[in-house]
Design a protein around this motif. Structure first.
Motif, PDB file in Angstrom:
ATOM      1  N   GLY A  15      42.624   2.180  86.709  1.00 45.63           N
ATOM      2  CA  GLY A  15      42.360   1.131  85.814  1.00 45.63           C
ATOM      3  C   GLY A  15      42.189   1.144  84.535  1.00 45.63           C
ATOM      4  N   VAL A  16      41.966   2.413  83.938  1.00 53.56           N
ATOM      5  CA  VAL A  16      41.951   2.787  82.593  1.00 53.56           C
ATOM      6  C   VAL A  16      43.229   3.501  81.912  1.00 53.56           C
ATOM      7  N   PHE A  17      44.085   2.638  81.154  1.00 56.34           N
ATOM      8  CA  PHE A  17      45.144   3.322  80.642  1.00 56.34           C
ATOM      9  C   PHE A  17      44.989   3.506  79.262  1.00 56.34           C
ATOM     10  N   ILE A  18      45.483   4.702  78.831  1.00 52.77           N
ATOM     11  CA  ILE A  18      45.748   4.988  77.454  1.00 52.77           C
ATOM     12  C   ILE A  18      47.305   4.958  76.738  1.00 52.77           C
ATOM     13  N   LYS A  19      47.183   4.002  75.890  1.00 52.63           N
ATOM     14  CA  LYS A  19      48.698   3.746  75.418  1.00 52.63           C
ATOM     15  C   LYS A  19      48.772   4.781  74.284  1.00 52.63           C
ATOM     16  N   ASP A  20      49.655   5.758  74.451  1.00 51.41           N
ATOM     17  CA  ASP A  20      49.867   7.169  73.686  1.00 51.41           C
ATOM     18  C   ASP A  20      50.676   6.920  72.439  1.00 51.41           C
ATOM     19  N   GLU A  21      50.071   6.411  71.350  1.00 43.42           N
ATOM     20  CA  GLU A  21      51.033   6.073  70.182  1.00 43.42           C
ATOM     21  C   GLU A  21      51.284   7.526  69.533  1.00 43.42           C
ATOM     22  N   SER A  22      50.632   8.606  69.776  1.00 36.73           N
ATOM     23  CA  SER A  22      51.129   9.780  69.228  1.00 36.73           C
ATOM     24  C   SER A  22      52.658  10.129  69.662  1.00 36.73           C
ATOM     25  N   ARG A  23      53.194   9.371  70.520  1.00 35.83           N
ATOM     26  CA  ARG A  23      54.565   9.829  70.733  1.00 35.83           C
ATOM     27  C   ARG A  23      55.690   9.084  70.068  1.00 35.83           C
ATOM     28  N   ASN A  24      55.247   8.622  68.796  1.00 36.59           N
ATOM     29  CA  ASN A  24      56.308   7.825  67.940  1.00 36.59           C
ATOM     30  C   ASN A  24      56.776   9.071  66.851  1.00 36.59           C
ATOM     31  N   PRO A  25      57.788   8.749  66.387  1.00 34.64           N
ATOM     32  CA  PRO A  25      58.740   9.491  65.512  1.00 34.64           C
ATOM     33  C   PRO A  25      57.668  10.481  64.587  1.00 34.64           C
ATOM     34  N   THR A  26      56.665   9.868  63.907  1.00 39.49           N
ATOM     35  CA  THR A  26      55.976  10.762  63.212  1.00 39.49           C
ATOM     36  C   THR A  26      54.319  10.739  63.782  1.00 39.49           C
ATOM     37  N   TRP A  27      54.183  10.607  65.047  1.00 39.86           N
ATOM     38  CA  TRP A  27      53.226  10.791  65.880  1.00 39.86           C
ATOM     39  C   TRP A  27      52.166   9.975  65.509  1.00 39.86           C
ATOM     40  N   SER A  28      52.420   8.855  65.247  1.00 37.20           N
ATOM     41  CA  SER A  28      51.351   7.740  65.292  1.00 37.20           C
ATOM     42  C   SER A  28      51.905   6.296  65.229  1.00 37.20           C
ATOM     43  N   HIS A  29      50.953   5.318  65.635  1.00 35.98           N
ATOM     44  CA  HIS A  29      51.358   3.830  65.590  1.00 35.98           C
ATOM     45  C   HIS A  29      52.010   3.371  64.561  1.00 35.98           C
ATOM     46  N   LYS A  30      51.891   3.961  63.286  1.00 42.16           N
ATOM     47  CA  LYS A  30      52.070   3.394  62.089  1.00 42.16           C
ATOM     48  C   LYS A  30      53.703   3.420  61.910  1.00 42.16           C
ATOM     49  N   ASP A  31      54.643   3.995  62.658  1.00 45.24           N
ATOM     50  CA  ASP A  31      55.787   3.988  62.607  1.00 45.24           C
ATOM     51  C   ASP A  31      56.479   2.682  63.067  1.00 45.24           C
ATOM     52  N   ARG A  32      55.788   1.911  63.839  1.00 44.16           N
ATOM     53  CA  ARG A  32      56.076   0.547  64.310  1.00 44.16           C
ATOM     54  C   ARG A  32      55.908  -0.386  63.071  1.00 44.16           C
TER      55      ARG A  32
END
Lengths: 402, 402
Positions: free
Chosen positions: B95-112
């Motif tokens: 029941g505890v999920f990590i949304k792994d935003e390090s998987r973006n193009p520059t490895w952070s959520h900021k890409d969105r």
């Protein structure tokens, strides 16, 4: 989520494909019956291809579920996953696609392999794993071992990049940096004495883990879903496991009846360390070379393996030898397209730039992120005073006018 | 691939939602009609929600195509993408999920966010962008600018982490490290003098770019596709753009009729820099604080913005203040689950560990990779002699027996 049942049936010798072995235990030292003191032959995994449900390839995959999705055509996935695979294709110019493997859980292609090798360790009841690596492979193996609750020993050389050192220590891996020539004897000794499961090669010429390259097949499946079968695939290559795995994936697609066409496979090696090129020149199953200087440390190897020869021969491909200057140029080209990659990762695009007359779209595999370069962190831009004349001249130098 | 048409209609004031502005030009200094000398109010983007094709949410997304997929509910995506979004949920305990935003193009959520803000720059005909950032935001902005063929200026502080310095230089960004207090005046001057498009905040309390948080909505859409609506979302928080964006995404899902339930939103801040907590304590739209010592540099801000207050109030959520020791514990917990994250990224899980009685699955956002920690590269494991007794004692210390 429990992955679907694996259709893996047995292990088959690449040295003599009529020779096979049971699926268990996983073979970690190649094919004993065809290997000699000079040349070791790997084994691969065979499957009950006639039992593959066609729905498997008709269903969209995504969001890092790809290894679980492809479980029927992989060895049993006994270790928990980290959402490996499912990486995007980025079109950097018309018909040229970068398969960005830096988007994996530890930011390299190695995660696809280590899901499979650590699964073998878990299913074998091993207390942990041991791996010889100075970079991506070790970090990835440590992550999957941590996730599975297994111990991890990483044998590395004195040249361990500082960022990778931090990475390994975060996973509480036992890091053993030893002189280069001591790595393989120490690995063998640890395997023999402790029962740790080896997830990198133990043999004279490269064989590695039987289950490892199977994970790389999923790259071919994904490319096929996104693009169909490209004219060629350019692969940064050290031992040839990635090269072979991608090739095997495409041949399986043909075997299952999903394509008639296959891509040419191009192995991209640094000129300073190109044992596969040497093997091909001599018609040998593998070769040793003296390694020269290069910053592309992730694709440096003094020895090749038979998987590379099989791939180049069967696909009508070629080995390309690339200077650091060519790698650097490709690296800059990728940065201008928005992708910051490890120097080794640029070898695919650098290789493409040396080849002409390709008929159709091509895929260059980019294996990992720029954070893994040895030069990372060495640069320090100095703090400046916020003086407008100074700032203005810096902006002008970059072509920005006020 | 050209993304589908945007349904964006106008910009709406958060300070007074009855106030709206045309969609163009994008507002980069908040709402002029409600802002005062003390408090700046952001604007957001409104859409023709009644024209959303239900097929949009019924179609699976994946493999980094998510921002293009959601184009109807985003500002016009005029800048080319890098396969941002489409990140996996990793279940680290039931029941505890990590949304792994390090998987973006520059490895952070900021890409969105930067896909949206650089799109605004492209559509506005700006010669380039300027951003104030010491970390993920700057690197991501530089990547999207490079991809779009725009110039990029990054104003940063003296504390720029060395790895991020290398990253920015790979993109040939103009890096201007200036004393902290000089950052915003210099940013304003560069915007006024050069016409570079600002993609970070220019105001007294935080507002940022009107289009930025829109990109973060896609995190909510993805979570909804993978899991439904969770009981709570824990978000590492500095200015509150990510927090607000995710919240807005869920409220849109309700507005479109896809859910009745909404998650509680938890803003996770370092105790040393928790201006949103301060604002909530005083019932203020934003607050300033004196920043203390913390290694969680990506979520350090002396000032908050009104988006955070809106999110906490409307969602029935809470601001959680976390010590570096709590962040470090969560960071280690993530590493044991196989995920190496930036210290700031562990704030989500650290926050969860302080809250009890949640009814249903929860998602913790992990924003970026461990490579971005300031400590990376400082550790150097010393080379050892391959002496078996020494190796054996190291193995024993790690619980590995021969």
């Amino acid at each position: 989520m429990t992955p679907a049942q694996s259709l893996a049936t047995l292990q088959r010798s690449l040295g003599d494909p009529t020779l096979s072995y049971p699926l268990w235990p996983p073979m970690t030292s190649g094919c004993p019956r065809t290997s000699t003191d000079e040349i070791s032959y790997p084994v691969e995994v065979d499957y009950a291809y006639d039992q593959v449900d066609p729905v498997l390839f008709a269903t969209a995959t995504g969001r890092g579920s790809s290894l679980d999705h492809w479980a029927p055509l992989l060895p049993p996935l006994a270790a928990p996953g980290l959402g490996e695979g499912g990486t995007p294709l980025i079109e950097v110019e018309t018909g040229v696609f970068i398969k960005d493997e830096s988007r994996n859980p530890t930011w390299s292609h190695k995660d696809r392999m280590n899901r499979c090798t650590v699964s073998a360790a878990v299913a074998s009841g091993a207390p942990g794993i041991v791996v010889a690596s100075s970079g991506n492979h070790g970090a990835s193996a440590a992550a999957y071992a941590a996730r599975a609750g297994l111990r991890c020993v990483v044998i590395t050389g004195p040249e361990l990049p500082p960022a990778v050192d931090s990475f390994l220590n975060a996973y509480e891996a036992v890091v053993l940096p030893v002189p280069w020539e001591a790595r393989w004897p120490l690995m063998r000794r640890i395997v023999d004495r402790t029962g740790l499961h080896p997830v990198s090669s133990l043999t004279t010429t490269h064989t590695g883990h039987a289950f490892g390259p199977e994970g790389y097949k999923t790259i071919a499946y994904e490319i096929h879903q996104d693009l169909g079968v490209p004219a060629a695939v350019f692969v940064p290559t050290a031992y040839g496991e990635l090269l072979f795995g991608i090739w095997k994936g495409f041949t399986e697609l043909r075997r299952i009846g999903l394509t008639e066409r296959l891509p040419r496979m191009y192995a991209c090696q640094p000129t300073a360390a190109a044992p596969l090129a040497e093997a091909m020149r001599h018609g040998a199953p593998a070769a040793h070379v003296t390694v020269g200087l290069t910053e592309a440390y992730s694709i440096v190897s003094p020895v090749s393996g038979y998987r590379g020869v099989v791939t180049i021969q069967d696909s009508g491909g070629q080995v390309l030898e690339l200077s650091d200057a060519q790698l650097e140029t490709a690296n800059q080209e990728l940065a201008r397209a928005g992708l910051w990659t490890e120097l080794s990762s640029a070898a695919g695009l650098a290789g493409l730039r040396t080849v002409v007359d390709l008929d159709g779209p091509v895929v260059c595999i980019s294996t990992s992120s720029g954070f893994k370069n040895r030069s990372v962190g060495l640069r320090r831009t100095e703090t400046i005073a916020p003086d407008w004349d100074d700032v203005r001249s810096r902006l002008h130098a970059a072509g920005i006018r006020d």
